[in-house]
Scaffold this active site. Structure first.
Site, mmCIF file in Angstrom:
data_model
loop_
_atom_site.group_PDB
_atom_site.id
_atom_site.type_symbol
_atom_site.label_atom_id
_atom_site.label_comp_id
_atom_site.label_asym_id
_atom_site.label_seq_id
_atom_site.Cartn_x
_atom_site.Cartn_y
_atom_site.Cartn_z
ATOM 1 N N ASP A 43 -10.876 78.189 35.451
ATOM 2 C CA ASP A 43 -12.168 77.619 36.024
ATOM 3 C C ASP A 43 -11.984 76.659 37.278
ATOM 4 O OD1 ASP A 43 -13.253 79.355 34.494
ATOM 5 O OD2 ASP A 43 -14.327 78.004 33.076
ATOM 6 N N GLU A 101 -17.955 85.495 32.310
ATOM 7 C CA GLU A 101 -18.154 84.472 31.509
ATOM 8 C C GLU A 101 -19.476 84.233 31.009
ATOM 9 O OE1 GLU A 101 -16.501 80.829 32.507
ATOM 10 O OE2 GLU A 101 -14.513 81.691 33.263
ATOM 11 N N HIS A 134 -4.197 66.376 32.743
ATOM 12 C CA HIS A 134 -5.824 67.094 32.571
ATOM 13 C C HIS A 134 -5.690 67.375 30.780
ATOM 14 C CE1 HIS A 134 -6.866 65.712 36.327
ATOM 15 N NE2 HIS A 134 -8.152 66.485 36.289
HETATM 16 C C1 LIG Z 1 -12.034 69.939 34.084
HETATM 17 C C2 LIG Z 1 -11.009 70.872 33.542
HETATM 18 C C3 LIG Z 1 -11.124 72.391 33.439
HETATM 19 C C4 LIG Z 1 -10.243 73.129 32.792
HETATM 20 N N1 LIG Z 1 -10.577 74.420 32.586
HETATM 21 C C5 LIG Z 1 -9.716 75.059 32.442
HETATM 22 C C6 LIG Z 1 -9.715 76.636 32.221
HETATM 23 O O1 LIG Z 1 -10.729 77.079 32.727
HETATM 24 N N2 LIG Z 1 -9.001 77.275 31.579
HETATM 25 C C7 LIG Z 1 -7.793 77.006 30.728
HETATM 26 O O2 LIG Z 1 -7.127 77.859 30.485
HETATM 27 N N3 LIG Z 1 -7.762 75.582 30.804
HETATM 28 C C8 LIG Z 1 -8.928 74.773 31.426
HETATM 29 N N4 LIG Z 1 -8.179 73.451 31.303
HETATM 30 C C9 LIG Z 1 -7.228 72.813 30.495
HETATM 31 C C10 LIG Z 1 -6.115 72.796 31.262
HETATM 32 O O3 LIG Z 1 -5.439 74.213 31.683
HETATM 33 C C11 LIG Z 1 -4.955 72.297 30.382
HETATM 34 O O4 LIG Z 1 -5.298 70.900 29.953
HETATM 35 C C12 LIG Z 1 -3.650 72.168 30.967
HETATM 36 O O5 LIG Z 1 -2.468 71.726 30.452
HETATM 37 C C13 LIG Z 1 -3.905 70.909 32.166
HETATM 38 O O6 LIG Z 1 -2.966 71.056 33.052
HETATM 39 P P1 LIG Z 1 -2.078 69.882 33.652
HETATM 40 O O7 LIG Z 1 -1.207 70.095 34.808
HETATM 41 O O8 LIG Z 1 -3.231 68.665 33.897
HETATM 42 O O9 LIG Z 1 -1.307 69.500 32.230
HETATM 43 P P2 LIG Z 1 -0.729 68.023 31.565
HETATM 44 O O10 LIG Z 1 -2.109 67.265 30.963
HETATM 45 O O11 LIG Z 1 0.017 67.294 32.477
HETATM 46 O O12 LIG Z 1 0.347 68.703 30.375
HETATM 47 C C14 LIG Z 1 -0.232 69.634 29.359
HETATM 48 C C15 LIG Z 1 0.864 69.919 28.446
HETATM 49 O O13 LIG Z 1 1.876 70.753 29.352
HETATM 50 C C16 LIG Z 1 3.031 70.307 29.390
HETATM 51 N N5 LIG Z 1 3.493 70.292 30.623
HETATM 52 C C17 LIG Z 1 3.045 70.153 31.911
HETATM 53 N N6 LIG Z 1 3.868 70.447 32.895
HETATM 54 C C18 LIG Z 1 4.663 71.026 32.282
HETATM 55 C C19 LIG Z 1 5.943 72.076 32.944
HETATM 56 N N7 LIG Z 1 6.179 72.048 34.047
HETATM 57 N N8 LIG Z 1 6.675 72.375 32.057
HETATM 58 C C20 LIG Z 1 6.638 72.493 30.691
HETATM 59 N N9 LIG Z 1 5.430 71.851 30.264
HETATM 60 C C21 LIG Z 1 4.558 71.235 31.022
HETATM 61 C C22 LIG Z 1 2.965 68.688 29.130
HETATM 62 O O14 LIG Z 1 4.141 68.091 28.265
HETATM 63 C C23 LIG Z 1 1.893 68.786 28.154
HETATM 64 O O15 LIG Z 1 2.064 68.900 26.659
HETATM 65 C C24 LIG Z 1 -9.353 72.647 31.892
HETATM 66 C C25 LIG Z 1 -8.905 71.088 31.896
HETATM 67 C C26 LIG Z 1 -10.014 70.355 32.676
HETATM 68 C C27 LIG Z 1 -9.917 68.714 32.488
#
Ligand SMILES: Cc1cc2nc3c(=O)[nH]c(=O)nc-3n(C[C@H](O)[C@H](O)[C@H](O)COP(=O)(O)OP(=O)(O)OC[C@H]3O[C@@H](n4cnc5c(N)ncnc54)[C@H](O)[C@@H]3O)c2cc1C
Ligand SMILES: *[C@@H]1O[C@H](CO)[C@@H](O)[C@H](O)[C@H]1NC(C)=O
Ligand SMILES: *[C@@H]1O[C@H](CO)[C@@H](O)[C@H](O)[C@H]1NC(C)=O
Ligand SMILES: *[C@@H]1O[C@H](CO)[C@@H](O)[C@H](O)[C@H]1NC(C)=O
Ligand SMILES: *[C@@H]1O[C@H](CO)[C@@H](O)[C@H](O)[C@H]1NC(C)=O
Length: 524
Positions: A156, A272, A94
């Site tokens: 969120d 918020e 994400h």
């Molecule tokens: C609809 C939506 C709502 C959101 N709302 C919020 C919010 O309210 N608050 C907020 O803080 N953020 C929010 N985000 C952002 C979100 O927290 C970050 O984009 C987060 O990185 C997404 O998590 P993911 O598991 O999809 O990570 P990915 O996109 O899969 O990875 C993100 C990064 O983290 C690294 N990573 C992933 N897993 C690990 C691991 N196990 N160990 C080490 N590194 C790792 C990856 O290499 C990459 O660099 C939101 C995003 C979306 C799409």
């Protein structure tokens, strides 16, 4: 001349790619793994995109790990080899800007194959849960609720992985009170860039622990996290009130977060807010609970001005349902919102936390979820938040937002300066999040190009006015920019990189450190 150069480059690239293509599979015989390594094109494609929809990169292979040992084996095989390949952990993908991708290595798909990873383990006595790094927060919630417990600090949206959010910070309306998610993690198990499996906390391997929290995946892959829990509330009173006066709005937000040291009854649990620019409400997937045709709102909007919505919530237990009315009323009395603009809903705690998923389902049904998301998240120092209102909300944005614009303050005292994440140098700062969706519907102001251009204008505005913002979920393409982003912390950040990932193997999709295989290409 140019053609010759390109040809040479392409050939070198080909040699390197072919050379690497067999590599991880050569060194990792399938017998070495509890999970499996796949080069199947559909697996490769599935990890080559993200929620942003702005970039893509196909890795050579995808690892579906069944244990921390699998993760360690893969990273070690790169670290110990003559020719390094990149390794990127991917949670739920994400990210917006390819942060979980790698073009020339292996993506470890941490989330989404439930049978493989170890299940959450709750300690009721010590009030924590141990979870796999790829666990989604929605599943963490479900498993802790079986014990009547829940994590304290949220995002969120819950379809994000634990590793993915704590590589950034993890923020929502509870952060003013409990700090970001990274302030609520007791211990981590991490695979470093040397392929070592290390447990770290405040008490052991402290440097690695702080490096990884908010560390953008640069120092280790989080395979397990120990997350602090509290007694889970049963219900939530969710309230929205409107302002047309920006200073009144931010004064109230700052007042509400200043109550963080008060006992339960005297504060809200969630604070918020968002900006309503003209028809913003119709597009605003965060605001489903009041109708855009609401007469109060449309009359307020008659003059086309900007409105601000304060969003607050109070958690409670069914047995306290009577006291809650008085508590909420007493708190609302202290606020300066426009009389008659209170919108209130009561709902189960889980439904409140999972509210954005409801909006997701609606958008999916209209094919509006899988569209490009040129999101921009800024931490803005409190002293300059009014400049953003004047110059951006009432200026650059014009009268169409193409998605929600969140705004809420946090107190730096809840953020541990030893962690890797950077925030403005002021005790109170705001998150301002431009969460827009690009559409291709003939309206020029909704196109990707238009929105990306507007993001640049917003950044330039901050630059020109010397508003010292920090990007949250930062995205830069040159090391120069990253050095500026980290400022005084850059030295620490790069020292930690040299210690924990000296061959620049991990998370090179962040484009902070140049991966060695790219250096190889350049020197061929
Ligand atoms: C609809 C939506 C709502 C959101 N709302 C919020 C919010 O309210 N608050 C907020 O803080 N953020 C929010 N985000 C952002 C979100 O927290 C970050 O984009 C987060 O990185 C997404 O998590 P993911 O598991 O999809 O990570 P990915 O996109 O899969 O990875 C993100 C990064 O983290 C690294 N990573 C992933 N897993 C690990 C691991 N196990 N160990 C080490 N590194 C790792 C990856 O290499 C990459 O660099 C939101 C995003 C979306 C799409
Ligand atoms: C807006 O609110 C501020 C702070 O409460 C107040 O000082 C100011 O007079 C208000 N402005 C208007 C136009 O009402
Ligand atoms: C932020 O926290 C510090 C330390 O607890 C406190 O002194 C300050 O008043 C707080 N500011 C706000 C606006 O809550
Ligand atoms: C937006 O602003 C433009 C220019 O000020 C105006 O022409 C247009 O009608 C406005 N659109 C809406 C929906 O208010
Ligand atoms: C932060 O601000 C304080 C006071 O304004 C200043 O003394 C200090 O040098 C600043 N620190 C950084 C890292 O900019």
């Amino acid at each position: 001349m140019v053609t010759k150069f390109l040809l040479t480059f392409a050939i070198c690239r080909l040699i390197v790619t072919v050379g690497l293509a067999v590599y991880p599979t050569e060194i990792l015989r399938s017998g070495d793994l509890e999970g499996h390594l796949s080069m199947d094109p559909s697996d490769v494609v599935s990890v080559s995109r993200d929620f942003g929809g702005l970039s893509s990169a196909e890795p050579m292979a995808v690892l579906y790990p069944a244990s921390s040992r699998d993760v360690a084996r893969l990273v070690r095989s790169s670290y110990e080899s003559a020719r390094v390949f990149g390794v990127s952990a991917r949670g739920h993908g994400h990210s917006i800007n390819g942060q979980a991708m790698t073009g020339n290595g292996v993506v470890i798909q941490m989330s989404g194959h439930r049978k493989a990873a170890p299940p959450p383990r709750v300690s009721e006595r010590l009030m924590y849960v141990d979870v796999w790094g790829g666990e989604l927060w929605i599943d963490v919630l479900r498993s802790t609720l079986e014990y009547g417990l829940a994590p304290k600090s949220w995002t969120d949206y819950l379809y994000l992985s634990v590793g993915g959010t704590i590589s950034n910070a993890g923020i929502s309306g509870q952060a003013f009170n409990h700090g970001p998610q990274i302030s609520n993690v007791h211990e981590l198990e991490v695979v470093t860039g040397k392929g070592e499996l290390v447990t770290c906390s405040e008490d052991q391997n402290r440097e690695l622990y702080h490096a990884v929290l908010g560390g953008l995946g640069q120092f280790g892959i989080i395979t397990r996290a120990r997350i602090a829990l509290e007694r889970a509330p049963q219900k939530v009173r969710w309230i929205r009130v409107l302002y047309s006066n920006f200073s009144a709005f931010t004064e109230d937000q700052e007042f509400l977060i200043s109550l963080h040291r008060q006992p339960e009854a005297l504060k809200f649990d969630y604070v918020e807010g968002f900006v309503i620019v003209d028809e913003g409400l119709i597009n605003n997937w965060r605001s489903s609970f009041f109708s855009p045709r609401n007469p109060v709102i449309s009359s307020l909007h008659a003059d086309g001005g900007v409105l601000y919505c304060l969003e607050i919530a109070k958690n409670y237990h069914q047995s306290n349902a009577l006291a809650i009315d008085q508590e909420v009323e007493a708190l609302l009395k202290k606020l300066k919102y426009i009389p008659g603009t209170e919108f209130t809903t009561d709902l189960p705690y889980v439904d409140f936390l999972d509210r954005v998923h409801k909006a997701e389902l609606k958008l999916r049904a209209k094919n509006l979820w899988d569209v490009p998301h040129p999101w921009l998240n800024l931490f803005v120092p409190k002293s300059r938040i009014a400049d953003l209102d004047e110059g951006v909300f009432k200026g650059i944005l014009g009268n169409k937002t193409s998605g929600p614009i969140l705004i809420y303050p946090m107190n730096k005292s809840k953020w541990d300066e030893r962690n890797s994440v950077v925030t403005p140098n002021e005790s109170v700062f705001y998150l301002v999040a431009f969460l827009r969706s690009a559409l291709d519907n003939g309206d020029e102001t909704q196109t990707l190009k238009f929105l990306e251009n507007q993001n640049q204008q917003i950044l330039r505005f901050c630059e020109d006015r010397d508003i010292q913002v920090k990007q949250y979920l930062p995205h830069y393409t040159t090391q120069q920019e990253w050095m500026r982003h980290f400022g005084d912390k850059w030295e620490l950040f790069s020292r930690r990189k040299m210690e924990f990932d000296p061959r620049n193997i991990l998370a090179n999709g962040q484009a902070i450190f140049k991966p060695y295989f790219d250096l190889d290409v350049a020197s061929l």
